[in-house]
Design an enzyme around this catalytic site. Structure first.
Site, PDB file in Angstrom:
ATOM      1  N   LYS A 185      -3.577  -3.692  12.019  1.00 16.95           N
ATOM      2  CA  LYS A 185      -3.123  -3.188  10.726  1.00 16.95           C
ATOM      3  C   LYS A 185      -1.586  -3.136  10.644  1.00 16.95           C
ATOM      4  O   LYS A 185      -0.902  -3.446  11.608  1.00 16.95           O
ATOM      5  CB  LYS A 185      -3.740  -1.808  10.468  1.00 16.95           C
ATOM      6  CG  LYS A 185      -5.259  -1.848  10.391  1.00 16.95           C
ATOM      7  CD  LYS A 185      -5.751  -2.752   9.291  1.00 16.95           C
ATOM      8  CE  LYS A 185      -7.205  -2.538   8.912  1.00 16.95           C
ATOM      9  NZ  LYS A 185      -8.186  -2.816   9.950  1.00 16.95           N
TER      10      LYS A 185
HETATM   11  C1  LIG Z   1     -11.213  -2.381   4.390  1.00 13.45           C
HETATM   12  C2  LIG Z   1     -11.434  -1.616   5.659  1.00 13.45           C
HETATM   13  N1  LIG Z   1     -11.840  -0.347   5.605  1.00 13.45           N
HETATM   14  C3  LIG Z   1     -12.026   0.391   6.720  1.00 13.45           C
HETATM   15  C4  LIG Z   1     -11.807  -0.143   7.962  1.00 13.45           C
HETATM   16  C5  LIG Z   1     -12.043   0.704   9.169  1.00 13.45           C
HETATM   17  O1  LIG Z   1     -10.850   0.949   9.862  1.00 13.45           O
HETATM   18  P1  LIG Z   1     -10.883   1.536  11.333  1.00 13.45           P
HETATM   19  O2  LIG Z   1     -11.092   0.392  12.276  1.00 13.45           O
HETATM   20  O3  LIG Z   1      -9.545   2.190  11.512  1.00 13.45           O
HETATM   21  O4  LIG Z   1     -11.994   2.520  11.400  1.00 13.45           O
HETATM   22  C6  LIG Z   1     -11.372  -1.455   8.084  1.00 13.45           C
HETATM   23  C7  LIG Z   1     -11.145  -2.028   9.405  1.00 13.45           C
HETATM   24  O5  LIG Z   1     -10.863  -3.169   9.620  1.00 13.45           O
HETATM   25  C8  LIG Z   1     -11.174  -2.223   6.908  1.00 13.45           C
HETATM   26  O6  LIG Z   1     -10.773  -3.494   6.959  1.00 13.45           O
END
Ligand SMILES: Cc1ncc(COP(=O)(O)O)c(C=O)c1O
Length: 392
Positions: A185
């Site tokens: 990210k």
């Molecule tokens: C659009 C979206 N929402 C939520 C998430 C979840 O993030 P995390 O891996 O920090 O839980 C991701 C992860 O890639 C994502 O792309």
């Protein structure tokens, strides 16, 4: 040949400097590793940067989404409207609470479609979850107009730091927002991490308790200087706190947020310029005036003019050492969503159309000009080689 020409270019590479490394070492030497002063400092700086009242550090955006839905009162039998064109975290957190993820189609820009949402709202709808796909923030106005006042908006801002709509930053576009600091990210807390941001005191208070076992004080308050030993468990909570080690890396990244965002914006501008005259792809759409985080730069292939499909083109790019990725396989095409909720292929034509054509290119901030130029050139070469001959 320039040595940079021979090296493979990965899809992503985190930008790490001595600031992150020294911050991590300092915590490792400090005698306090888990949630404490650094996590609180990270929360304060994050809240300040975004201009929100509360930023709760957690160990993923998935945790932040789960906590937010829980605090918004989502329970067994409720419905949460989410776009099909997203990551499964959005749907699974509804299921954690016994709620049903109701899928909506997206518009041409890949963002949840307000008209589709309006058709899906029922008496059981508690929350609508706009996803700021790739870093283009969803304009909340048409969504608000499409739903009753009692329905809350939970921003999935996993891709959207920093981003805004008409000058209003992500984190303030809905009732609460989830940010991700996963390894790929726009900033990372060392691999995994997240923030739940909100201006709502009640959501913040509830989520703060639920992120650490439903206990009324966190470990820092109990064990830190002047801390008390007594605590009470008020709810069956979760274990979602962010460590100080992660927060220290996150703080160093947060202080470089604007510099890294400027680098990604310059990469996106270079791709825009390189692809301006190409009729075999469409650059990612964006709303003029809004700030895009450029977490993703997703080109759309003009498949009608190509004799190769997306999978073949991704393979060819990989053969030239160019790492790419595909965001997202729409949720309704996955077995769990089909088995559990009866969705099937063909249900959401816009999302499927975009999915079949999308390829995301590298936008990591430390890419050199030479690397950006090479990605653009290889894309154009590979597409031109795959051009369908004009029929006469
Ligand atoms: C659009 C979206 N929402 C939520 C998430 C979840 O993030 P995390 O891996 O920090 O839980 C991701 C992860 O890639 C994502 O792309």
């Amino acid at each position: 040949m320039n040595p940079e020409e021979a090296e493979p270019i990965p899809f992503h590479r985190p930008s790490m400097t001595d600031a992150e490394i020294n911050a991590a070492v300092e915590v490792l030497k400090s005698g306090w590793l888990t949630t404490g002063a650094k996590a609180h400092e990270f929360e304060a700086e994050f809240a300040n940067k975004l201009g929100v009242r509360h930023a709760l550090a957690v160990n993923s955006a998935t945790a932040a989404l789960h906590l937010a839905l829980e605090a918004m009162g989502v329970r067994e039998g409720d419905e949460v409207v989410i776009p099909t064109y997203t990551f499964t975290a959005c749907g699974e957190v509804c299921a954690y609470l016994g709620a049903r993820p109701v899928l909506a189609d997206v518009d041409e820009s890949g963002l949840i479609d307000a008209q589709s949402v309006a058709r899906l709202v029922t008496a059981r709808t508690k929350v609508v979850m706009p996803v700021h796909l790739g870093g283009q923030a969803v304009n909340p106005s048409p969504l608000r107009a499409a739903i009753p006042e009692s329905v809350r908006l939970l921003e999935d801002a996993a891709h959207a730091l920093p981003a805004d709509v008409d000058g209003i930053r992500t984190g303030s576009l809905g009732d609460a927002a989830a940010f991700s600091f996963y390894a790929t990210k726009t900033i990372t807390t060392g691999g995994e991490g997240g923030v739940l941001a909100t201006d709502d005191d009640w959501i913040a208070e509830r989520a703060a308790r639920m992120r650490l076992h439903g206990i009324n004080a966190d470990a820092w308050n109990r064990h830190g200087a002047g801390g008390k030993w007594f605590y009470e468990v008020e709810e069956a909570g979760f274990k979602y706190n962010l460590t100080d080690l992660a927060a220290a890396i996150g703080l160093a990244q947060l202080r470089r947020l604007d510099e890294m965002a400027a680098a990604r914006t310059a990469i996106a501008a270079a791709y825009d310029a390189a692809f301006a005259d190409c009729d075999l792809l469409v650059p990612p759409p964006r709303r003029p005036g809004d700030r895009h985080s450029w977490h993703l730069y997703a080109i759309r292939l003009n498949l009608e003019n190509l004799h190769s499909d997306r999978a073949e083109l991704v393979r060819r790019l990989s053969g030239f050492g160019i790492g790419t990725s595909v965001y997202f396989i729409p949720l309704h095409l996955h077995p769990w969503y089909q088995r559990s909720f009866g969705y099937q292929s063909g249900d959401f034509p816009v999302a499927e159309h975009l999915y079949e054509r999308s390829i995301s290119l590298p936008t990591w901030p430390d890419m050199t000009r030479v690397q950006v130029t090479r990605v653009s050139r290889v894309i154009l070469d590979v597409l031109n080689e795959a051009r369908r001959p004009v029929e006469v």
